[in-house]
Write a protein that holds these residues in place. Structure first.
Motif, PDB file in Angstrom:
ATOM      1  N   LEU A 107       0.805  -1.222   0.000  1.00  0.00           N
ATOM      2  CA  LEU A 107       0.000   0.000   0.000  1.00  0.00           C
ATOM      3  C   LEU A 107       0.839   1.274   0.000  1.00  0.00           C
ATOM      4  CD1 LEU A 107      -2.707  -0.972   2.648  1.00  0.00           C
ATOM      5  CD2 LEU A 107      -3.068  -0.629   0.191  1.00  0.00           C
ATOM      6  N   LEU A 108       2.111   1.156   0.329  1.00  0.00           N
ATOM      7  CA  LEU A 108       2.946   2.340   0.526  1.00  0.00           C
ATOM      8  C   LEU A 108       3.153   3.149  -0.746  1.00  0.00           C
ATOM      9  CD1 LEU A 108       5.632   0.760   2.848  1.00  0.00           C
ATOM     10  CD2 LEU A 108       4.012   2.563   3.491  1.00  0.00           C
ATOM     11  N   ALA A 109       2.980   4.463  -0.611  1.00  0.00           N
ATOM     12  CA  ALA A 109       3.383   5.396  -1.660  1.00  0.00           C
ATOM     13  C   ALA A 109       4.909   5.495  -1.610  1.00  0.00           C
ATOM     14  CB  ALA A 109       2.748   6.763  -1.400  1.00  0.00           C
ATOM     15  N   ASP A 110       5.516   6.085  -2.618  1.00  0.00           N
ATOM     16  CA  ASP A 110       6.981   6.218  -2.626  1.00  0.00           C
ATOM     17  C   ASP A 110       7.483   6.905  -1.353  1.00  0.00           C
ATOM     18  OD1 ASP A 110       7.163   4.936  -5.048  1.00  0.00           O
ATOM     19  OD2 ASP A 110       7.307   6.795  -6.217  1.00  0.00           O
ATOM     20  N   GLU A 111       6.805   7.963  -0.926  1.00  0.00           N
ATOM     21  CA  GLU A 111       7.209   8.664   0.302  1.00  0.00           C
ATOM     22  C   GLU A 111       7.096   7.745   1.517  1.00  0.00           C
ATOM     23  OE1 GLU A 111       5.933  12.478   3.077  1.00  0.00           O
ATOM     24  OE2 GLU A 111       5.044  12.288   1.088  1.00  0.00           O
TER      25      GLU A 111
END
Length: 104
Positions: free
Chosen positions: A93-97
């Protein structure tokens, strides 16, 4: 908190938070949405509710909602960050940030 009676987590979109009310106390997980990214910014679990798994229920509800809406996650809140570190099955689920915050 008994496993047979899980607490209900409410999505309060107007207040930008997930809420769990138990024993006349309110725990919240605050978030911001920008485009296709949800950033979990702060979670508050009153002392009377601590040690009962309330924070975990809020985190799971937030991540489940993100997945259902197709949102990428940035865990700026230490509770979300810690949960996602311990549960690699949520890291998709993680975005790049968010990946950067977790050192992935």
């Amino acid at each position: 908190m008994a496993d047979t009676d899980p607490p209900e987590v409410i999505l309060n979109e107007a207040a930008h938070r997930f809420e769990l009310s138990l024993h006349d106390a309110l725990a919240v997980a605050e978030y911001e949405v920008s485009g296709s990214v949800i950033t979990f910014t702060h979670t508050v679990v009153p002392q009377v509710l601590q040690g009962r798994g309330v924070g975990t229920h809020l985190v799971r509800a937030g991540l489940d909602a993100a997945r259902a809406r197709g949102l990428r996650v940035v865990p700026r809140c230490s509770m979300f960050e810690g949960y996602m570190r311990k549960h690699p099955e949520t890291q998709d689920l993680l975005a790049d940030e968010g990946r950067s915050l977790l050192g992935l």
